[in-house]
Motif scaffolding. Structure first.
Motif, mmCIF file in Angstrom:
data_model
loop_
_atom_site.group_PDB
_atom_site.id
_atom_site.type_symbol
_atom_site.label_atom_id
_atom_site.label_comp_id
_atom_site.label_asym_id
_atom_site.label_seq_id
_atom_site.Cartn_x
_atom_site.Cartn_y
_atom_site.Cartn_z
ATOM 1 N N LEU A 87 70.443 22.000 32.043
ATOM 2 C CA LEU A 87 69.045 22.316 31.765
ATOM 3 C C LEU A 87 68.931 23.489 30.800
ATOM 4 O O LEU A 87 68.172 23.446 29.826
ATOM 5 C CB LEU A 87 68.318 22.653 33.070
ATOM 6 C CG LEU A 87 66.844 23.025 32.903
ATOM 7 C CD1 LEU A 87 65.994 21.774 32.728
ATOM 8 C CD2 LEU A 87 66.340 23.832 34.087
ATOM 9 N N THR A 88 69.692 24.537 31.057
ATOM 10 C CA THR A 88 69.659 25.718 30.193
ATOM 11 C C THR A 88 70.091 25.371 28.779
ATOM 12 O O THR A 88 69.476 25.822 27.795
ATOM 13 C CB THR A 88 70.571 26.816 30.771
ATOM 14 O OG1 THR A 88 70.107 27.161 32.083
ATOM 15 C CG2 THR A 88 70.542 28.062 29.899
ATOM 16 N N THR A 89 71.134 24.571 28.655
ATOM 17 C CA THR A 89 71.597 24.138 27.334
ATOM 18 C C THR A 89 70.495 23.393 26.596
ATOM 19 O O THR A 89 70.249 23.635 25.401
ATOM 20 C CB THR A 89 72.826 23.230 27.478
ATOM 21 O OG1 THR A 89 73.895 23.965 28.068
ATOM 22 C CG2 THR A 89 73.280 22.704 26.121
ATOM 23 N N MET A 90 69.816 22.504 27.286
ATOM 24 C CA MET A 90 68.738 21.723 26.679
ATOM 25 C C MET A 90 67.620 22.613 26.170
ATOM 26 O O MET A 90 67.169 22.500 25.022
ATOM 27 C CB MET A 90 68.193 20.720 27.696
ATOM 28 C CG MET A 90 69.166 19.618 28.087
ATOM 29 S SD MET A 90 68.656 18.709 29.590
ATOM 30 C CE MET A 90 67.140 17.924 29.022
ATOM 31 N N MET A 91 67.164 23.531 27.017
ATOM 32 C CA MET A 91 66.034 24.387 26.632
ATOM 33 C C MET A 91 66.387 25.280 25.454
ATOM 34 O O MET A 91 65.593 25.450 24.523
ATOM 35 C CB MET A 91 65.594 25.235 27.829
ATOM 36 C CG MET A 91 64.966 24.450 28.960
ATOM 37 S SD MET A 91 64.134 25.505 30.178
ATOM 38 C CE MET A 91 65.475 26.566 30.685
ATOM 39 N N ARG A 92 67.562 25.853 25.484
ATOM 40 C CA ARG A 92 67.935 26.787 24.420
ATOM 41 C C ARG A 92 68.215 26.070 23.099
ATOM 42 O O ARG A 92 67.921 26.595 22.026
ATOM 43 C CB ARG A 92 69.124 27.628 24.885
ATOM 44 C CG ARG A 92 68.730 28.515 26.056
ATOM 45 C CD ARG A 92 69.813 29.455 26.532
ATOM 46 N NE ARG A 92 69.307 30.238 27.662
ATOM 47 C CZ ARG A 92 69.993 31.169 28.294
ATOM 48 N NH1 ARG A 92 71.246 31.437 27.920
ATOM 49 N NH2 ARG A 92 69.453 31.833 29.302
ATOM 50 N N TYR A 93 68.765 24.872 23.196
ATOM 51 C CA TYR A 93 68.973 24.076 21.985
ATOM 52 C C TYR A 93 67.625 23.739 21.346
ATOM 53 O O TYR A 93 67.453 23.871 20.123
ATOM 54 C CB TYR A 93 69.729 22.793 22.339
ATOM 55 C CG TYR A 93 69.931 21.862 21.169
ATOM 56 C CD1 TYR A 93 71.012 22.017 20.303
ATOM 57 C CD2 TYR A 93 69.031 20.814 20.932
ATOM 58 C CE1 TYR A 93 71.186 21.148 19.225
ATOM 59 C CE2 TYR A 93 69.194 19.949 19.869
ATOM 60 C CZ TYR A 93 70.274 20.121 19.015
ATOM 61 O OH TYR A 93 70.447 19.264 17.945
ATOM 62 N N GLU A 94 66.679 23.329 22.155
ATOM 63 C CA GLU A 94 65.383 22.898 21.632
ATOM 64 C C GLU A 94 64.568 24.064 21.069
ATOM 65 O O GLU A 94 63.895 23.909 20.039
ATOM 66 C CB GLU A 94 64.592 22.163 22.713
ATOM 67 C CG GLU A 94 65.218 20.865 23.199
ATOM 68 C CD GLU A 94 65.383 19.827 22.103
ATOM 69 O OE1 GLU A 94 64.700 19.933 21.057
ATOM 70 O OE2 GLU A 94 66.199 18.907 22.284
ATOM 71 N N THR A 95 64.602 25.232 21.697
ATOM 72 C CA THR A 95 63.877 26.369 21.120
ATOM 73 C C THR A 95 64.542 26.821 19.826
ATOM 74 O O THR A 95 63.864 27.280 18.905
ATOM 75 C CB THR A 95 63.801 27.553 22.101
ATOM 76 O OG1 THR A 95 65.092 27.814 22.663
ATOM 77 C CG2 THR A 95 62.813 27.289 23.211
ATOM 78 N N GLY A 96 65.868 26.668 19.745
ATOM 79 C CA GLY A 96 66.558 26.979 18.495
ATOM 80 C C GLY A 96 66.084 26.084 17.364
ATOM 81 O O GLY A 96 65.863 26.555 16.233
ATOM 82 N N LEU A 97 65.898 24.790 17.662
ATOM 83 C CA LEU A 97 65.428 23.856 16.643
ATOM 84 C C LEU A 97 64.005 24.168 16.193
ATOM 85 O O LEU A 97 63.698 24.113 14.989
ATOM 86 C CB LEU A 97 65.475 22.424 17.180
ATOM 87 C CG LEU A 97 66.827 21.717 17.198
ATOM 88 C CD1 LEU A 97 66.642 20.268 17.633
ATOM 89 C CD2 LEU A 97 67.506 21.771 15.837
ATOM 90 N N ILE A 98 63.137 24.469 17.141
ATOM 91 C CA ILE A 98 61.743 24.715 16.760
ATOM 92 C C ILE A 98 61.623 26.001 15.935
ATOM 93 O O ILE A 98 60.835 26.090 14.994
ATOM 94 C CB ILE A 98 60.816 24.733 18.003
ATOM 95 C CG1 ILE A 98 59.358 24.540 17.571
ATOM 96 C CG2 ILE A 98 60.955 26.012 18.817
ATOM 97 C CD1 ILE A 98 58.417 24.261 18.721
ATOM 98 N N GLU A 99 62.439 27.004 16.255
ATOM 99 C CA GLU A 99 62.455 28.229 15.454
ATOM 100 C C GLU A 99 62.945 27.937 14.042
ATOM 101 O O GLU A 99 62.471 28.507 13.060
ATOM 102 C CB GLU A 99 63.361 29.279 16.111
ATOM 103 C CG GLU A 99 62.827 29.876 17.398
ATOM 104 C CD GLU A 99 61.821 30.988 17.158
ATOM 105 O OE1 GLU A 99 61.460 31.242 15.982
ATOM 106 O OE2 GLU A 99 61.371 31.589 18.149
#
Length: 476
Positions: A87-99
Protein backbone atom coordinates in the motif's frame (compact mmCIF):
# COMPACT_ATOMS: atom_id res chain seq x y z
CA UNK A 1 -23.62 -7.72 16.80
CA UNK A 2 -23.77 -4.43 14.93
CA UNK A 3 -22.10 -1.50 16.64
CA UNK A 4 -22.78 2.08 15.61
CA UNK A 5 -19.66 4.07 16.36
CA UNK A 6 -20.34 6.94 18.71
CA UNK A 7 -18.54 10.27 18.54
CA UNK A 8 -18.33 13.79 19.85
CA UNK A 9 -20.31 15.32 16.96
CA UNK A 10 -23.40 13.14 16.92
CA UNK A 11 -25.57 16.25 16.76
CA UNK A 12 -24.49 16.73 13.15
CA UNK A 13 -26.52 15.05 10.44
CA UNK A 14 -24.38 12.37 8.81
CA UNK A 15 -23.37 13.57 5.34
CA UNK A 16 -24.29 11.23 2.52
CA UNK A 17 -21.49 9.60 0.55
CA UNK A 18 -22.72 11.38 -2.59
CA UNK A 19 -22.57 14.78 -0.91
CA UNK A 20 -19.07 14.05 0.40
CA UNK A 21 -17.95 13.17 -3.12
CA UNK A 22 -19.63 16.26 -4.58
CA UNK A 23 -17.97 18.55 -2.03
CA UNK A 24 -14.56 17.08 -2.85
CA UNK A 25 -15.20 17.26 -6.60
CA UNK A 26 -16.24 20.91 -6.39
CA UNK A 27 -13.10 21.87 -4.45
CA UNK A 28 -10.91 23.08 -7.29
CA UNK A 29 -7.71 22.55 -5.32
CA UNK A 30 -8.10 18.88 -4.29
CA UNK A 31 -6.64 16.68 -7.02
CA UNK A 32 -5.24 13.18 -7.01
CA UNK A 33 -5.12 9.56 -8.07
CA UNK A 34 -6.93 6.36 -7.15
CA UNK A 35 -5.21 2.96 -7.22
CA UNK A 36 -7.50 0.11 -6.13
CA UNK A 37 -6.48 -3.55 -6.24
CA UNK A 38 -8.53 -6.56 -5.24
CA UNK A 39 -12.14 -5.39 -4.98
CA UNK A 40 -12.90 -3.34 -8.06
CA UNK A 41 -12.79 0.44 -8.19
CA UNK A 42 -15.47 0.95 -5.62
CA UNK A 43 -14.10 4.13 -4.05
CA UNK A 44 -13.53 6.17 -7.20
CA UNK A 45 -16.96 5.04 -8.45
CA UNK A 46 -18.56 7.38 -5.90
CA UNK A 47 -16.69 10.36 -7.36
CA UNK A 48 -17.63 9.53 -10.96
CA UNK A 49 -21.29 9.10 -10.04
CA UNK A 50 -21.38 12.38 -8.07
CA UNK A 51 -20.46 14.42 -11.14
CA UNK A 52 -17.65 16.84 -11.95
CA UNK A 53 -15.09 14.09 -11.20
CA UNK A 54 -12.60 15.74 -13.55
CA UNK A 55 -12.06 18.31 -10.83
CA UNK A 56 -10.74 15.65 -8.45
CA UNK A 57 -9.64 12.56 -10.36
CA UNK A 58 -6.32 12.86 -12.17
CA UNK A 59 -6.05 9.12 -12.80
CA UNK A 60 -7.57 5.87 -11.67
CA UNK A 61 -6.24 2.35 -12.18
CA UNK A 62 -6.78 -1.19 -11.02
CA UNK A 63 -3.71 -3.35 -11.73
CA UNK A 64 -5.38 -6.69 -10.96
CA UNK A 65 -2.81 -8.76 -12.84
CA UNK A 66 0.21 -9.42 -10.62
CA UNK A 67 2.70 -8.98 -13.46
CA UNK A 68 1.18 -5.61 -14.33
CA UNK A 69 1.23 -4.62 -10.67
CA UNK A 70 4.88 -5.64 -10.33
CA UNK A 71 5.77 -3.76 -13.50
CA UNK A 72 4.25 -0.59 -12.08
CA UNK A 73 5.19 -0.79 -8.40
CA UNK A 74 8.02 -3.32 -8.29
CA UNK A 75 8.18 -6.60 -6.38
CA UNK A 76 7.90 -6.52 -2.59
CA UNK A 77 10.57 -8.30 -0.57
CA UNK A 78 8.06 -10.87 0.68
CA UNK A 79 6.38 -11.23 -2.70
CA UNK A 80 2.95 -10.46 -1.23
CA UNK A 81 0.38 -7.97 -2.40
CA UNK A 82 -2.15 -7.41 0.41
CA UNK A 83 0.33 -5.79 2.78
CA UNK A 84 1.04 -2.41 4.32
CA UNK A 85 4.34 -2.25 2.42
CA UNK A 86 2.51 -2.69 -0.89
CA UNK A 87 0.00 0.00 0.00
CA UNK A 88 2.76 2.44 0.94
CA UNK A 89 4.61 1.71 -2.29
CA UNK A 90 1.46 2.38 -4.30
CA UNK A 91 0.67 5.69 -2.62
CA UNK A 92 4.19 7.04 -2.83
CA UNK A 93 4.63 5.99 -6.44
CA UNK A 94 1.39 7.71 -7.42
CA UNK A 95 2.12 10.98 -5.60
CA UNK A 96 5.53 10.98 -7.27
CA UNK A 97 3.85 10.75 -10.67
CA UNK A 98 1.35 13.51 -10.00
CA UNK A 99 4.13 15.82 -8.78
CA UNK A 100 6.05 15.01 -11.96
CA UNK A 101 3.16 15.44 -14.37
CA UNK A 102 1.12 18.31 -12.92
CA UNK A 103 2.89 21.66 -13.07
CA UNK A 104 3.10 23.57 -9.80
CA UNK A 105 3.61 26.76 -11.80
CA UNK A 106 0.32 26.18 -13.58
CA UNK A 107 -1.48 24.96 -10.44
CA UNK A 108 0.15 26.69 -7.44
CA UNK A 109 -2.78 26.03 -5.08
CA UNK A 110 -3.33 22.34 -5.77
CA UNK A 111 -3.50 19.93 -2.84
CA UNK A 112 -2.33 16.60 -4.24
CA UNK A 113 -3.32 13.19 -2.89
CA UNK A 114 -3.10 9.52 -3.72
CA UNK A 115 -5.70 7.10 -2.40
CA UNK A 116 -4.97 3.38 -2.57
CA UNK A 117 -6.26 0.06 -1.37
CA UNK A 118 -5.05 -3.51 -1.74
CA UNK A 119 -7.50 -6.09 -0.48
CA UNK A 120 -8.61 -9.71 -0.71
CA UNK A 121 -12.36 -10.23 -0.40
CA UNK A 122 -14.09 -13.40 0.75
CA UNK A 123 -13.08 -16.58 -1.11
CA UNK A 124 -15.48 -18.81 -3.01
CA UNK A 125 -15.46 -21.45 -0.27
CA UNK A 126 -16.25 -18.71 2.28
CA UNK A 127 -13.47 -20.06 4.47
CA UNK A 128 -11.61 -16.74 4.67
CA UNK A 129 -13.66 -13.59 5.16
CA UNK A 130 -11.04 -11.33 3.60
CA UNK A 131 -9.05 -8.31 4.70
CA UNK A 132 -7.09 -5.43 3.27
CA UNK A 133 -5.17 -2.19 3.58
CA UNK A 134 -6.35 1.24 2.54
CA UNK A 135 -4.80 4.63 2.91
CA UNK A 136 -4.39 8.16 1.66
CA UNK A 137 -1.30 10.30 1.16
CA UNK A 138 -2.33 13.93 1.00
CA UNK A 139 -1.45 17.60 1.48
CA UNK A 140 -3.28 20.15 3.59
CA UNK A 141 -1.26 23.05 2.14
CA UNK A 142 0.23 23.49 -1.34
CA UNK A 143 3.81 22.15 -1.61
CA UNK A 144 3.60 20.86 1.96
CA UNK A 145 5.15 17.50 2.82
CA UNK A 146 2.62 14.69 2.59
CA UNK A 147 0.66 13.30 5.53
CA UNK A 148 -0.61 9.72 5.57
CA UNK A 149 -3.47 7.77 7.09
CA UNK A 150 -3.10 4.01 6.76
CA UNK A 151 -5.54 1.44 8.12
CA UNK A 152 -6.14 -2.29 8.02
CA UNK A 153 -9.65 -3.71 7.78
CA UNK A 154 -11.27 -7.10 8.33
CA UNK A 155 -14.37 -7.91 6.31
CA UNK A 156 -17.30 -9.56 8.12
CA UNK A 157 -19.92 -9.79 5.38
CA UNK A 158 -20.42 -13.14 3.64
CA UNK A 159 -20.78 -11.74 0.14
CA UNK A 160 -17.93 -10.34 -1.96
CA UNK A 161 -20.20 -7.75 -3.59
CA UNK A 162 -21.30 -6.43 -0.20
CA UNK A 163 -17.67 -6.27 0.95
CA UNK A 164 -16.81 -4.22 -2.13
CA UNK A 165 -19.58 -1.75 -1.35
CA UNK A 166 -18.41 -1.39 2.26
CA UNK A 167 -14.83 -0.85 1.12
CA UNK A 168 -15.91 1.85 -1.32
CA UNK A 169 -17.92 3.62 1.37
CA UNK A 170 -15.05 3.58 3.84
CA UNK A 171 -12.63 4.75 1.15
CA UNK A 172 -14.82 7.77 0.34
CA UNK A 173 -15.16 8.53 4.05
CA UNK A 174 -11.38 8.34 4.43
CA UNK A 175 -10.68 10.80 1.63
CA UNK A 176 -13.32 13.22 2.92
CA UNK A 177 -12.06 12.93 6.47
CA UNK A 178 -8.44 13.50 5.45
CA UNK A 179 -9.24 16.87 3.89
CA UNK A 180 -12.06 18.11 6.12
CA UNK A 181 -11.40 16.52 9.54
CA UNK A 182 -7.63 16.06 9.76
CA UNK A 183 -7.58 18.61 12.59
CA UNK A 184 -9.75 16.28 14.70
CA UNK A 185 -8.43 12.72 14.25
CA UNK A 186 -10.83 11.19 16.77
CA UNK A 187 -13.80 12.53 14.88
CA UNK A 188 -12.16 11.55 11.60
CA UNK A 189 -11.98 8.01 12.94
CA UNK A 190 -15.64 8.09 13.94
CA UNK A 191 -16.82 9.35 10.54
CA UNK A 192 -15.04 6.51 8.75
CA UNK A 193 -18.15 4.58 9.81
CA UNK A 194 -20.68 6.95 8.27
CA UNK A 195 -23.21 4.62 6.57
CA UNK A 196 -21.32 1.59 7.88
CA UNK A 197 -21.27 -0.57 11.01
CA UNK A 198 -18.68 -2.81 12.62
CA UNK A 199 -20.56 -5.97 11.70
CA UNK A 200 -19.70 -5.15 8.09
CA UNK A 201 -16.12 -3.97 8.31
CA UNK A 202 -13.69 -3.73 11.23
CA UNK A 203 -10.62 -1.51 11.56
CA UNK A 204 -7.99 -3.26 13.66
CA UNK A 205 -4.96 -1.04 12.99
CA UNK A 206 -4.53 2.63 12.05
CA UNK A 207 -1.61 5.05 11.88
CA UNK A 208 -1.47 8.81 11.28
CA UNK A 209 1.82 10.35 10.15
CA UNK A 210 3.11 13.58 8.62
CA UNK A 211 2.80 17.34 9.26
CA UNK A 212 -0.98 17.26 9.67
CA UNK A 213 -0.62 14.86 12.59
CA UNK A 214 2.45 16.01 14.50
CA UNK A 215 0.39 16.18 17.70
CA UNK A 216 -1.20 12.75 17.25
CA UNK A 217 -0.04 9.83 19.38
CA UNK A 218 -0.96 6.70 17.46
CA UNK A 219 -1.27 4.74 20.68
CA UNK A 220 -4.21 6.95 21.65
CA UNK A 221 -5.77 6.38 18.24
CA UNK A 222 -5.26 2.66 18.77
CA UNK A 223 -6.97 2.96 22.15
CA UNK A 224 -9.83 4.83 20.49
CA UNK A 225 -10.56 1.84 18.24
CA UNK A 226 -11.20 -0.32 21.31
CA UNK A 227 -13.06 2.37 23.29
CA UNK A 228 -15.49 2.94 20.42
CA UNK A 229 -16.11 -0.77 19.95
CA UNK A 230 -14.63 -0.73 16.46
CA UNK A 231 -12.37 -3.67 17.29
CA UNK A 232 -11.80 -5.92 20.29
CA UNK A 233 -8.02 -5.62 20.49
CA UNK A 234 -5.17 -3.52 19.15
CA UNK A 235 -1.42 -3.74 19.48
CA UNK A 236 1.50 -1.39 19.35
CA UNK A 237 5.20 -2.02 19.16
CA UNK A 238 7.83 -0.78 21.64
CA UNK A 239 8.39 2.28 19.41
CA UNK A 240 4.74 3.32 19.88
CA UNK A 241 3.55 2.58 16.34
CA UNK A 242 0.36 0.61 15.93
CA UNK A 243 0.92 -2.83 14.44
CA UNK A 244 -1.44 -5.32 12.84
CA UNK A 245 -2.25 -8.03 15.41
CA UNK A 246 -2.26 -10.75 12.75
CA UNK A 247 1.31 -9.88 11.74
CA UNK A 248 2.47 -10.35 15.34
CA UNK A 249 0.41 -13.44 16.18
CA UNK A 250 0.27 -15.47 12.96
CA UNK A 251 1.37 -19.06 13.58
CA UNK A 252 3.23 -17.96 16.72
CA UNK A 253 3.70 -19.46 20.16
CA UNK A 254 2.14 -16.75 22.35
CA UNK A 255 2.87 -16.03 26.01
CA UNK A 256 0.56 -13.42 27.55
CA UNK A 257 0.74 -11.40 30.77
CA UNK A 258 -2.33 -9.41 31.77
CA UNK A 259 -2.14 -6.57 34.26
CA UNK A 260 -2.57 -2.90 34.98
CA UNK A 261 1.21 -2.25 34.83
CA UNK A 262 0.64 0.98 36.75
CA UNK A 263 3.59 0.93 36.93
CA UNK A 264 5.36 -2.21 35.75
CA UNK A 265 7.11 -3.63 38.84
CA UNK A 266 9.84 -6.11 39.69
CA UNK A 267 7.21 -8.76 40.29
CA UNK A 268 5.79 -8.20 36.78
CA UNK A 269 9.23 -8.62 35.25
CA UNK A 270 10.00 -11.65 37.42
CA UNK A 271 6.75 -13.28 36.29
CA UNK A 272 7.62 -12.50 32.67
CA UNK A 273 11.20 -13.78 32.78
CA UNK A 274 10.52 -16.93 34.83
CA UNK A 275 7.45 -17.96 32.83
CA UNK A 276 9.16 -17.24 29.52
CA UNK A 277 11.99 -19.59 30.50
CA UNK A 278 9.47 -22.35 31.24
CA UNK A 279 7.49 -21.60 28.09
CA UNK A 280 10.52 -21.78 25.80
CA UNK A 281 11.48 -25.13 27.30
CA UNK A 282 8.14 -26.64 26.30
CA UNK A 283 8.46 -29.35 23.66
CA UNK A 284 5.71 -27.77 21.54
CA UNK A 285 7.22 -24.29 21.59
CA UNK A 286 9.48 -23.08 18.78
CA UNK A 287 11.87 -20.50 20.25
CA UNK A 288 12.09 -18.75 16.88
CA UNK A 289 8.32 -18.28 16.72
CA UNK A 290 7.65 -17.29 20.33
CA UNK A 291 6.19 -13.87 21.09
CA UNK A 292 5.33 -12.19 24.41
CA UNK A 293 2.29 -9.91 24.73
CA UNK A 294 1.66 -7.59 27.69
CA UNK A 295 -2.12 -7.13 27.78
CA UNK A 296 -3.97 -4.23 29.38
CA UNK A 297 -7.76 -4.47 29.34
CA UNK A 298 -10.16 -1.54 29.18
CA UNK A 299 -11.37 -2.46 32.65
CA UNK A 300 -7.79 -2.12 33.91
CA UNK A 301 -7.54 1.30 32.29
CA UNK A 302 -10.87 2.33 33.86
CA UNK A 303 -9.80 1.32 37.35
CA UNK A 304 -10.71 4.72 38.75
CA UNK A 305 -13.48 5.80 36.38
CA UNK A 306 -12.91 7.31 32.96
CA UNK A 307 -9.70 6.47 31.11
CA UNK A 308 -6.92 8.97 31.78
CA UNK A 309 -5.05 9.17 28.47
CA UNK A 310 -1.82 10.45 30.01
CA UNK A 311 -1.92 7.68 32.58
CA UNK A 312 -2.33 5.19 29.72
CA UNK A 313 0.63 6.70 27.86
CA UNK A 314 2.77 6.56 31.00
CA UNK A 315 2.18 2.82 31.27
CA UNK A 316 2.79 2.36 27.55
CA UNK A 317 6.05 4.34 27.71
CA UNK A 318 7.36 2.16 30.51
CA UNK A 319 6.48 -1.10 28.77
CA UNK A 320 7.91 0.22 25.52
CA UNK A 321 11.17 1.16 27.22
CA UNK A 322 11.40 -2.48 28.35
CA UNK A 323 11.03 -3.61 24.73
CA UNK A 324 7.54 -5.07 25.14
CA UNK A 325 4.68 -5.36 22.66
CA UNK A 326 1.44 -4.13 24.24
CA UNK A 327 -2.12 -5.23 23.51
CA UNK A 328 -5.13 -3.17 24.57
CA UNK A 329 -8.25 -5.31 24.62
CA UNK A 330 -11.91 -5.37 25.50
CA UNK A 331 -11.66 -8.98 26.67
CA UNK A 332 -12.92 -9.60 30.19
CA UNK A 333 -12.50 -13.35 30.67
CA UNK A 334 -9.35 -15.21 29.76
CA UNK A 335 -11.14 -17.64 27.47
CA UNK A 336 -12.05 -14.74 25.17
CA UNK A 337 -8.43 -13.68 24.69
CA UNK A 338 -7.46 -17.30 24.03
CA UNK A 339 -10.22 -17.51 21.41
CA UNK A 340 -8.90 -14.33 19.84
CA UNK A 341 -5.34 -15.64 19.66
CA UNK A 342 -6.65 -18.91 18.24
CA UNK A 343 -7.90 -17.04 15.19
CA UNK A 344 -4.26 -16.48 14.29
CA UNK A 345 -2.42 -19.53 15.58
CA UNK A 346 -2.91 -23.17 16.48
CA UNK A 347 0.42 -23.38 18.29
CA UNK A 348 1.03 -23.78 22.03
CA UNK A 349 0.04 -20.74 24.11
CA UNK A 350 0.76 -19.71 27.67
CA UNK A 351 -0.86 -17.44 30.24
CA UNK A 352 1.24 -16.00 33.06
CA UNK A 353 -0.69 -14.99 36.16
CA UNK A 354 -0.71 -14.73 39.92
CA UNK A 355 -2.60 -16.86 42.42
CA UNK A 356 -5.51 -14.44 42.93
CA UNK A 357 -6.14 -14.32 39.18
CA UNK A 358 -6.18 -18.11 38.89
CA UNK A 359 -8.64 -18.25 41.76
CA UNK A 360 -10.92 -15.81 39.92
CA UNK A 361 -10.82 -18.01 36.82
CA UNK A 362 -12.46 -20.77 38.87
CA UNK A 363 -15.20 -18.43 40.12
CA UNK A 364 -18.58 -19.34 38.57
CA UNK A 365 -19.89 -15.77 38.85
CA UNK A 366 -17.85 -14.66 35.84
CA UNK A 367 -19.55 -17.12 33.48
CA UNK A 368 -23.25 -16.65 34.23
CA UNK A 369 -23.75 -15.00 30.84
CA UNK A 370 -22.76 -18.26 29.10
CA UNK A 371 -25.47 -20.87 28.56
CA UNK A 372 -22.95 -23.57 29.47
CA UNK A 373 -21.53 -21.61 32.41
CA UNK A 374 -18.00 -22.29 33.60
CA UNK A 375 -17.81 -25.61 31.72
CA UNK A 376 -18.38 -23.82 28.41
CA UNK A 377 -15.71 -21.25 29.29
CA UNK A 378 -13.21 -23.92 30.31
CA UNK A 379 -13.94 -25.88 27.15
CA UNK A 380 -12.93 -22.81 25.16
CA UNK A 381 -9.97 -22.03 27.41
CA UNK A 382 -8.36 -25.42 27.80
CA UNK A 383 -9.49 -27.04 24.57
CA UNK A 384 -6.65 -25.11 22.98
CA UNK A 385 -3.02 -26.02 23.39
CA UNK A 386 -2.57 -23.85 26.48
CA UNK A 387 -0.78 -23.85 29.82
CA UNK A 388 -1.01 -21.51 32.79
CA UNK A 389 2.24 -20.44 34.47
CA UNK A 390 1.48 -19.60 38.08
CA UNK A 391 3.56 -17.14 40.11
CA UNK A 392 3.09 -17.73 43.87
CA UNK A 393 1.77 -15.23 46.39
CA UNK A 394 2.23 -14.73 50.12
CA UNK A 395 -0.61 -14.72 52.62
CA UNK A 396 -0.31 -11.33 54.30
CA UNK A 397 -1.63 -12.67 57.63
CA UNK A 398 0.20 -15.99 57.96
CA UNK A 399 3.14 -15.49 55.62
CA UNK A 400 2.31 -18.81 53.92
CA UNK A 401 3.42 -19.13 50.28
CA UNK A 402 0.43 -19.99 48.10
CA UNK A 403 1.03 -22.16 45.02
CA UNK A 404 -1.16 -24.43 42.93
CA UNK A 405 -0.68 -27.13 45.56
CA UNK A 406 -2.41 -25.33 48.42
CA UNK A 407 -4.62 -22.90 46.49
CA UNK A 408 -8.19 -23.12 47.72
CA UNK A 409 -11.00 -22.68 45.23
CA UNK A 410 -14.75 -23.01 45.90
CA UNK A 411 -15.58 -26.59 46.98
CA UNK A 412 -17.80 -27.05 43.91
CA UNK A 413 -14.81 -26.20 41.70
CA UNK A 414 -12.23 -28.30 43.51
CA UNK A 415 -12.56 -31.40 41.33
CA UNK A 416 -12.53 -29.32 38.15
CA UNK A 417 -9.46 -27.47 39.34
CA UNK A 418 -7.72 -30.71 40.30
CA UNK A 419 -8.48 -32.21 36.89
CA UNK A 420 -6.71 -29.43 34.99
CA UNK A 421 -3.85 -29.32 37.46
CA UNK A 422 -3.29 -33.09 37.29
CA UNK A 423 -3.24 -32.88 33.51
CA UNK A 424 -0.34 -30.44 33.57
CA UNK A 425 -2.32 -27.39 32.51
CA UNK A 426 -1.21 -25.41 35.58
CA UNK A 427 2.55 -25.07 36.05
CA UNK A 428 4.04 -23.53 39.20
CA UNK A 429 6.90 -21.08 38.80
CA UNK A 430 9.13 -22.60 41.46
CA UNK A 431 12.16 -20.45 40.69
CA UNK A 432 10.57 -17.28 42.03
CA UNK A 433 12.15 -14.31 43.79
CA UNK A 434 10.84 -14.21 47.40
CA UNK A 435 11.51 -10.45 47.67
CA UNK A 436 8.99 -9.70 44.92
CA UNK A 437 6.04 -11.25 46.80
CA UNK A 438 5.65 -8.13 48.95
CA UNK A 439 5.45 -5.81 45.92
CA UNK A 440 2.01 -4.53 44.89
CA UNK A 441 1.66 -2.07 42.00
CA UNK A 442 -1.24 -0.20 43.64
CA UNK A 443 0.91 0.53 46.68
CA UNK A 444 3.80 1.65 44.48
CA UNK A 445 1.50 3.91 42.46
CA UNK A 446 0.12 5.48 45.64
CA UNK A 447 3.62 6.11 46.95
CA UNK A 448 4.66 7.82 43.71
CA UNK A 449 1.48 9.88 43.61
CA UNK A 450 1.91 11.06 47.21
CA UNK A 451 5.64 11.69 46.88
CA UNK A 452 6.61 9.06 49.44
CA UNK A 453 10.17 7.68 49.43
CA UNK A 454 11.67 4.22 48.82
CA UNK A 455 9.39 3.03 46.01
CA UNK A 456 12.29 2.84 43.57
CA UNK A 457 13.53 -0.52 44.88
CA UNK A 458 10.20 -2.13 43.93
CA UNK A 459 10.67 -1.35 40.24
CA UNK A 460 13.20 -2.27 37.55
CA UNK A 461 16.10 0.19 37.79
CA UNK A 462 15.53 1.85 34.42
CA UNK A 463 11.79 2.06 35.05
CA UNK A 464 12.27 3.92 38.33
CA UNK A 465 14.73 6.26 36.62
CA UNK A 466 12.30 6.99 33.78
CA UNK A 467 9.43 7.71 36.19
CA UNK A 468 11.56 10.22 38.10
CA UNK A 469 12.99 11.90 35.01
CA UNK A 470 9.61 12.30 33.27
CA UNK A 471 7.49 12.81 36.38
CA UNK A 472 5.13 9.98 35.51
CA UNK A 473 2.01 9.02 37.52
CA UNK A 474 1.96 12.19 39.58
CA UNK A 475 -1.33 13.86 40.37
CA UNK A 476 -3.46 11.07 38.89
Amino acid sequence: MSVTVEGEKNFEEVTSIQNKAIRLNLNENIYGTFAEIGAGQETVRHFFRAGNASGTVAKTLSAYDKDFSDAIYGIEDDGRYVTEARLTTMMRYETGLIEERISRLKHPNKLFFSYANTVATIDWAKKYKGHGWLGIRFQTKPKEDYSEIILHVQFHENNAGHQQISLGTMGANLIYGAFYHHDDPKYLLKQLYDHLSTDKIEIDAINFTGPAFTQVDNRLMSLELVKKGITQAVMFAPNGNNVLPASILYKRNILTLRGSFRPVTRVNMAMYKKSLKLFLNERKVDKEKAVVIFEITLSNLKGEGEIDEQDFLDRADLLGSLGQTVMISNFQEYYTVVEYFSQHTKERMGLTMGVSTLKDIFDERYYRHLSGGILEAFGKLFFKSLKIYLYPSKDEETGEIITSENLKVHPRMQELYQYFKDNGRVVDIADYDPETLDIHSRLVHQMIKEGKPNWESMLPENTAKMIKEKGLFKGK
